[in-house]
Motif scaffolding. Structure first.
Motif, PDB file in Angstrom:
ATOM      1  N   GLU A 177       0.836  -1.208   0.000  1.00  0.00           N
ATOM      2  CA  GLU A 177       0.000   0.000   0.000  1.00  0.00           C
ATOM      3  C   GLU A 177       0.868   1.254   0.000  1.00  0.00           C
ATOM      4  N   LEU A 178       1.920   1.242   0.831  1.00  0.00           N
ATOM      5  CA  LEU A 178       2.807   2.405   0.902  1.00  0.00           C
ATOM      6  C   LEU A 178       3.525   2.642  -0.419  1.00  0.00           C
ATOM      7  N   THR A 179       3.900   1.574  -1.124  1.00  0.00           N
ATOM      8  CA  THR A 179       4.555   1.773  -2.424  1.00  0.00           C
ATOM      9  C   THR A 179       3.569   2.370  -3.429  1.00  0.00           C
ATOM     10  N   LYS A 180       2.292   1.991  -3.319  1.00  0.00           N
ATOM     11  CA  LYS A 180       1.284   2.589  -4.211  1.00  0.00           C
ATOM     12  C   LYS A 180       1.125   4.081  -3.911  1.00  0.00           C
ATOM     13  N   VAL A 181       1.087   4.422  -2.620  1.00  0.00           N
ATOM     14  CA  VAL A 181       0.973   5.835  -2.236  1.00  0.00           C
ATOM     15  C   VAL A 181       2.189   6.607  -2.748  1.00  0.00           C
ATOM     16  N   ALA A 182       3.376   6.006  -2.600  1.00  0.00           N
ATOM     17  CA  ALA A 182       4.601   6.650  -3.095  1.00  0.00           C
ATOM     18  C   ALA A 182       4.503   6.854  -4.611  1.00  0.00           C
ATOM     19  N   GLY A 183       3.975   5.859  -5.309  1.00  0.00           N
ATOM     20  CA  GLY A 183       3.796   5.973  -6.755  1.00  0.00           C
ATOM     21  C   GLY A 183       2.844   7.102  -7.122  1.00  0.00           C
ATOM     22  N   GLN A 184       1.778   7.270  -6.324  1.00  0.00           N
ATOM     23  CA  GLN A 184       0.831   8.358  -6.577  1.00  0.00           C
ATOM     24  C   GLN A 184       1.506   9.715  -6.365  1.00  0.00           C
ATOM     25  N   TYR A 185       2.307   9.823  -5.301  1.00  0.00           N
ATOM     26  CA  TYR A 185       3.024  11.066  -5.046  1.00  0.00           C
ATOM     27  C   TYR A 185       3.973  11.381  -6.205  1.00  0.00           C
ATOM     28  N   ALA A 186       4.677  10.358  -6.685  1.00  0.00           N
ATOM     29  CA  ALA A 186       5.623  10.551  -7.789  1.00  0.00           C
ATOM     30  C   ALA A 186       4.878  10.987  -9.059  1.00  0.00           C
ATOM     31  N   GLU A 187       3.729  10.388  -9.297  1.00  0.00           N
ATOM     32  CA  GLU A 187       2.955  10.746 -10.487  1.00  0.00           C
ATOM     33  C   GLU A 187       2.465  12.195 -10.405  1.00  0.00           C
ATOM     34  N   GLN A 188       2.066  12.632  -9.208  1.00  0.00           N
ATOM     35  CA  GLN A 188       1.655  14.025  -9.029  1.00  0.00           C
ATOM     36  C   GLN A 188       2.817  14.973  -9.330  1.00  0.00           C
ATOM     37  N   ALA A 189       4.015  14.580  -8.905  1.00  0.00           N
ATOM     38  CA  ALA A 189       5.191  15.413  -9.166  1.00  0.00           C
ATOM     39  C   ALA A 189       5.474  15.470 -10.668  1.00  0.00           C
ATOM     40  N   LYS A 190       5.325  14.332 -11.352  1.00  0.00           N
ATOM     41  CA  LYS A 190       5.551  14.308 -12.804  1.00  0.00           C
ATOM     42  C   LYS A 190       4.528  15.190 -13.518  1.00  0.00           C
ATOM     43  N   VAL A 191       3.287  15.153 -13.057  1.00  0.00           N
ATOM     44  CA  VAL A 191       2.238  15.991 -13.657  1.00  0.00           C
ATOM     45  C   VAL A 191       2.599  17.465 -13.486  1.00  0.00           C
ATOM     46  N   ALA A 192       3.108  17.808 -12.296  1.00  0.00           N
ATOM     47  CA  ALA A 192       3.513  19.197 -12.039  1.00  0.00           C
ATOM     48  C   ALA A 192       4.653  19.609 -12.972  1.00  0.00           C
ATOM     49  N   VAL A 193       5.626  18.716 -13.152  1.00  0.00           N
ATOM     50  CA  VAL A 193       6.758  19.006 -14.043  1.00  0.00           C
ATOM     51  C   VAL A 193       6.269  19.184 -15.478  1.00  0.00           C
ATOM     52  N   ARG A 194       5.362  18.305 -15.906  1.00  0.00           N
ATOM     53  CA  ARG A 194       4.832  18.427 -17.272  1.00  0.00           C
ATOM     54  C   ARG A 194       4.035  19.713 -17.449  1.00  0.00           C
ATOM     55  N   GLY A 195       3.351  20.146 -16.377  1.00  0.00           N
ATOM     56  CA  GLY A 195       2.617  21.415 -16.434  1.00  0.00           C
ATOM     57  C   GLY A 195       3.564  22.592 -16.627  1.00  0.00           C
ATOM     58  N   VAL A 196       4.701  22.559 -15.925  1.00  0.00           N
ATOM     59  CA  VAL A 196       5.714  23.618 -16.078  1.00  0.00           C
ATOM     60  C   VAL A 196       6.252  23.588 -17.511  1.00  0.00           C
ATOM     61  N   ARG A 197       6.505  22.380 -18.027  1.00  0.00           N
ATOM     62  CA  ARG A 197       6.996  22.228 -19.403  1.00  0.00           C
ATOM     63  C   ARG A 197       5.992  22.824 -20.395  1.00  0.00           C
ATOM     64  N   ARG A 198       4.718  22.497 -20.188  1.00  0.00           N
ATOM     65  CA  ARG A 198       3.670  22.998 -21.092  1.00  0.00           C
ATOM     66  C   ARG A 198       3.625  24.527 -21.072  1.00  0.00           C
ATOM     67  N   ASP A 199       3.723  25.125 -19.873  1.00  0.00           N
ATOM     68  CA  ASP A 199       3.742  26.591 -19.769  1.00  0.00           C
ATOM     69  C   ASP A 199       4.906  27.173 -20.563  1.00  0.00           C
ATOM     70  N   GLY A 200       6.078  26.568 -20.398  1.00  0.00           N
ATOM     71  CA  GLY A 200       7.264  27.045 -21.109  1.00  0.00           C
ATOM     72  C   GLY A 200       7.099  26.946 -22.615  1.00  0.00           C
ATOM     73  N   MET A 201       6.571  25.819 -23.076  1.00  0.00           N
ATOM     74  CA  MET A 201       6.366  25.611 -24.515  1.00  0.00           C
ATOM     75  C   MET A 201       5.321  26.587 -25.067  1.00  0.00           C
ATOM     76  N   ASP A 202       4.257  26.812 -24.294  1.00  0.00           N
ATOM     77  CA  ASP A 202       3.219  27.753 -24.738  1.00  0.00           C
ATOM     78  C   ASP A 202       3.793  29.166 -24.882  1.00  0.00           C
ATOM     79  N   ASN A 203       4.637  29.553 -23.912  1.00  0.00           N
ATOM     80  CA  ASN A 203       5.269  30.877 -23.983  1.00  0.00           C
ATOM     81  C   ASN A 203       6.184  30.987 -25.201  1.00  0.00           C
ATOM     82  N   LEU A 204       6.880  29.888 -25.520  1.00  0.00           N
ATOM     83  CA  LEU A 204       7.738  29.880 -26.711  1.00  0.00           C
ATOM     84  C   LEU A 204       6.909  30.087 -27.980  1.00  0.00           C
ATOM     85  N   LYS A 205       5.801  29.350 -28.083  1.00  0.00           N
ATOM     86  CA  LYS A 205       4.950  29.466 -29.269  1.00  0.00           C
ATOM     87  C   LYS A 205       4.393  30.879 -29.407  1.00  0.00           C
TER      88      LYS A 205
END
Length: 185
Positions: A112-140
């Motif tokens: 269960e704890l490894t699943k929770v850790a996986g969820q936390y990691a996925e949230q962090a990846k989503v945040a990173v991708r959101g920052v990437r998307r903002d940067g790319m949108d500003n470039l365009k």
């Protein structure tokens, strides 16, 4: 806006990784720690507050956390927030004192704890991708406005993508480390 702020993008991605580190601190393996309750937020006085601003968190025994709630009217809210936190803890209230026994980590609890850790990691990846998307949108937008040429846009896109890949790799490494730590008997 001629050039994108690469430092800002890198800082924001770093912030997502810092948040993940804080969440991983809350995932302890068997021993009680006051930092286990750091990710828990309690809804009191019309806003979400960290548990350490509502009461005194302490570890009286190696397998027990206690929270001395300052305002008796907040005891139920604190109990509810701990139960709903996904940490698998079962708080027991006694007046304004809440005792939280730390369960022995059996195989199921470790998974269960490894699943929770996986969820936390996925949230962090989503945040990173959101920052990437903002940067790319500003470039365009900069390219469309004529502030940047096509070659510059391509160069910055590659740089932003490299930052994203590095951050994602770091998140994966942190998850692998935490998973190993949790599954270790």
């Amino acid at each position: 806006m001629a050039e994108p702020d690469i430092d800002d993008i890198e800082r924001r991605m770093g912030k997502a990784i810092d948040v993940l580190k804080q969440e991983f601190v809350g995932l302890r393996t068997g021993r009680a720690s006051v930092s286990m309750l750091d990710p828990v937020r309690v809804e009191v006085y019309g806003s979400m507050m960290p548990i350490n601003q509502i009461g005194t968190v302490s570890v009286p025994e190696p397998r027990m956390i206690s929270v001395q709630v300052w305002d008796k009217s907040n005891v139920k809210a604190v109990e509810k927030a701990i139960t709903a936190s996904g940490l698998g803890l079962n708080p027991q209230a006694d007046g304004t004192l809440i005792r939280i026994p730390i369960p022995e980590l059996n195989e199921q609890r470790r998974k269960e704890l490894t699943k929770v850790a996986g969820q936390y990691a996925e949230q962090a990846k989503v945040a990173v991708r959101g920052v990437r998307r903002d940067g790319m949108d500003n470039l365009k937008k900069s390219e469309k406005d004529g502030d940047l040429g096509e070659d510059d846009v391509k160069m910055y896109q590659e740089e932003i993508q490299k930052l994203t890949d590095d951050a994602t790799k770091k998140i994966d490494e942190m998850l692998a480390q935490k998973t190993k730590e949790v599954l270790q008997v």
